[in-house]
Structures are given as structure tokens and as C-alpha cells.
Design a protein around this motif. Sequence first.
Motif, short mmCIF file in Angstrom:
data_model
loop_
_atom_site.label_atom_id
_atom_site.label_comp_id
_atom_site.label_asym_id
_atom_site.label_seq_id
_atom_site.Cartn_x
_atom_site.Cartn_y
_atom_site.Cartn_z
N LEU A 30 116.16 -16.40 37.53
CA LEU A 30 116.40 -15.69 36.26
C LEU A 30 115.13 -14.96 35.81
N LEU A 31 113.99 -15.60 36.05
CA LEU A 31 112.73 -14.96 35.65
C LEU A 31 112.46 -13.69 36.47
N TYR A 32 112.74 -13.77 37.76
CA TYR A 32 112.59 -12.56 38.60
C TYR A 32 113.53 -11.46 38.08
N LEU A 33 114.74 -11.88 37.75
CA LEU A 33 115.74 -10.92 37.28
C LEU A 33 115.29 -10.28 35.96
N CYS A 34 114.73 -11.09 35.12
CA CYS A 34 114.24 -10.64 33.82
C CYS A 34 113.18 -9.54 34.04
N HIS A 35 112.28 -9.81 34.96
CA HIS A 35 111.22 -8.84 35.20
C HIS A 35 111.79 -7.54 35.76
N ALA A 36 112.79 -7.68 36.65
CA ALA A 36 113.39 -6.48 37.24
C ALA A 36 114.04 -5.62 36.15
N HIS A 37 114.69 -6.27 35.18
CA HIS A 37 115.30 -5.53 34.07
C HIS A 37 114.25 -4.71 33.34
N VAL A 38 113.17 -5.38 32.97
CA VAL A 38 112.12 -4.71 32.19
C VAL A 38 111.56 -3.52 32.98
N GLN A 39 111.38 -3.78 34.27
CA GLN A 39 110.85 -2.76 35.16
C GLN A 39 111.67 -1.46 35.10
#
Length: 439
Positions: A52-61
Amino acid sequence: MLKVVKFGGSSMADAGQYRKIRSILQADPTRSVVVVSAAGKRFSGDHKLTDLLYLCHAHVQYGVDCSRIFKMITSRYLDIQSDLDLDLDLGPELEALKLSIDAKKVTQEELVSRGEYFSAKLMAAYLGFQFIDAADWVKFNMDGTVNQDASYEALRNRITPGYGCVIPGFYGVMPDGAIHTFSRGGSDITGSLAAAALDADVYENWTDVSGILMADPRIVEDPQAIPEVTYDELRELSYSGAQVLHEDCIFPVREKNIPVNIRNTNDPEAPGTMIRGQFQGEKDPDRFITGITGKKDFSIISLSKRGMSNQVGVLRKVLTVLERHNISVDYVPNGIDNVSVVLPTASVEKDLYTIMAQIKQEVQPDTLDVHHQIAVVAAVGRQMAFRPGISGKIFAALGESGINIRMINQGPDELNIIFGVDNKDFADAIRVLYNSFVK
Ligand code: ASP
């Protein structure tokens, strides 16, 4: 006596698992240095916090709002906090993190490291143990390797003798202070480093299976656990496909000859698997094979050239072409006037036509072919060494089951017998070996 104990994601998934961990520690007070992963899945279909944390970062990116995902993350932690009725309140730290994410002030590595960071904070509060941040002692060199001496010394300086401590796994710091993570599953390495730093008597790695299994349970029904395995065998098993521990985690403990015990948080009485340099007196002297594993999707590039056995440098030329494309070769089976290289298809796919053209130009072979959809199967066992008849039995069993063997490879230490079959025969080959050697 000191035991460093590491609990993986499924052992940290919810408050119920935290309670199990506490009783495991209470049952043996020498388990005083605790390394934890981020919360894992509570049930199939659930999410790992790290994902979920990786996904979160990808969203922000990509400029997409990550509030919904972030909410899923915070509620996992806040649920554990309230279920365990802790004095600690992670709320403000989580809110501050969200602000930094929105302001794009958090790197990907820093963000994903928060999974273990918050786990460790909660566990330390629950156990009443000292929290020791991995950022304060796991020190990376500029090239991403760990500076072991500096890390070990920093941990020794931070430990308070006589007190338990909880350490988040998976990350450390670069020389400039930036957070850097290991590759996925890297909390195993943190545990191993802590065990080596503190000269622990044993490194217990707690997970959700009662030890390393002799074969993949998705292929073989209810496989037996391996009671004892050497560091070398484990290396072979993991390299060839068994997913047990992070493959780099053995090195620090091995240097100090510290045994590793794989245990099951959900079945704490089970002895699990013991990993060490050597065993005196075999538990089961008739068990020749320690484990059977393998991987699919390899390619074999084969070439033949008349008189090759008398020419110097043919193999070097082939390997140089591959090196130029930064491709590492897994096996090099050869005949008199032919040679093959076996490598994961994914590593060669992109540049395959260029590679073939370059080999053709530089070696000028009579034939040059490539075959895909190859699976590599490895039978690993220290008790196979110098014992006649084992490979005979393996290949007879495969032959009787109509499984065609595409290549054979055995290391000179006789710790493994490796063979290639078509992808479609992969599962059958593993079952045939298991049934003829274990059942
Ligand atoms: N949480 C990290 C991962 O999922 C590291 C670990 O659990 O070992 O890869």
C-alpha cells in the motif's frame, strides 16, 4: 544466552498476532532483541502495508490523490493501537507524514520504510521494550552495500543491556542520512545483521509456516518440513527458487556461525527448521534429498561448431556478448562441439535478436538456436554427495513418468543435481522426485 527474533509481516498483521508474539517472548526471556516487518496480510485478498505504501507513492508521483490508500494504511495501525489499548498515539506522526507526502517531501524509500517503523513503535509500546530506530544503526555505503563494522558498533552502543528492544526491519541510512531500503523481504537481513552485531546464540526467524518445506506446497500436497539444512544447501534452495528467507540474509550470520531457526508464530511449539554450517550426526541418515525446488521460464541458447573442442576462446566470446548486455548466465551445459547457456527468459528477451546476431558474427557457429519455456528443477542435499546411485534414481523416476530432460548440471560439490524440463513438465517433475525420495 541471547536470541535475536524477527517477526515477518503475517506475524505482525493484527493485534491478535501481537498477543501471540508477546507469549512467544514470555516463554523465553532470552528472546530480547526483536526485529519486525510491516503488517502483512490478515487473510487472503488482504493487502500488505508495504504494498500500500508503494502504491501511495506511485499515486503521488502521477499527481493522483492518495488519501484513500493512506486512510487504509493509518486504520491498520490505529486499529492495532486501539485493540491493544496502548498509551502510544501514532495519530500525530501519521498526520505529519501525510502532510509531507502531499508536499512531495518524502522519497519512495522513506515512505515505504514507515511500514516497519510504525510496526516497531507499536510493538515496543506493547511489550514495554526500548525502540531502536534502524536509521540509527543500519548504515549503507554509497554503493548500497552495508557497512557492517560501523553498523554493528552503532547497534552495540544503542542497546541497553538487560532491556528488551524492538527494531524496525527493511531499512537503514545512506552516508548522507537519506533512508535506504533493502530489496523486498529485507527485514530478514536486518535481523541477521542484529544477530551478528550482538553475537547472538541464535537468530530466530518467525513466519507463518513450521519451517522450510521440502517442496512448494502449491505443487506437492502437504510437503514435509526440513528439520535441518546447512547454509550452503539453503543458498542452493533459494537460488533455485525456494522462497524462504531473503537470499542475502544468510551472509552476516554465517560469518559468525550463528544458527538460524525458522519458526511458526501460529504454531510456536513446532521446532521448525534449523540452519547452520554443519550438522553432527544426521537426524535421518536415509534422507538423501533435503529439498526440491525450481523455477520456470528459462531460455537455452545453444550453438555448435565443428572442431570447437580444439578451439580456444569460443565460450569466452559467447559470454562476452552476454556480459555486454549485462546478462548473468545461470548454467553452461556443454558437449564436445557444442555449448549452451541457460538464463532467465526475462533477462534476455529485450535484446535477444541483437545478442544472437552478435554471437553469430563473433563465433561463426554452424548452428545457433534458442529454446524458450524451459523450467529448471534442483534436487538439493548434502547427503547426496559421494553417494552413488542418486542421480540414477532421479533420472529413472523422471524417465518412467515420461518426462523429457532438456539439460543436466551438477556442481562439483555434489550438493545439487539440476536439470531442465519443458515448462509444462515442471510441476510433474517436482512431484515425481518428491514421491520417489520422500514418500
Ligand atoms: N515489508 C517489506 C516487504 O514487504 C520488508 C519485509 O517484510 O521483510 O518486502
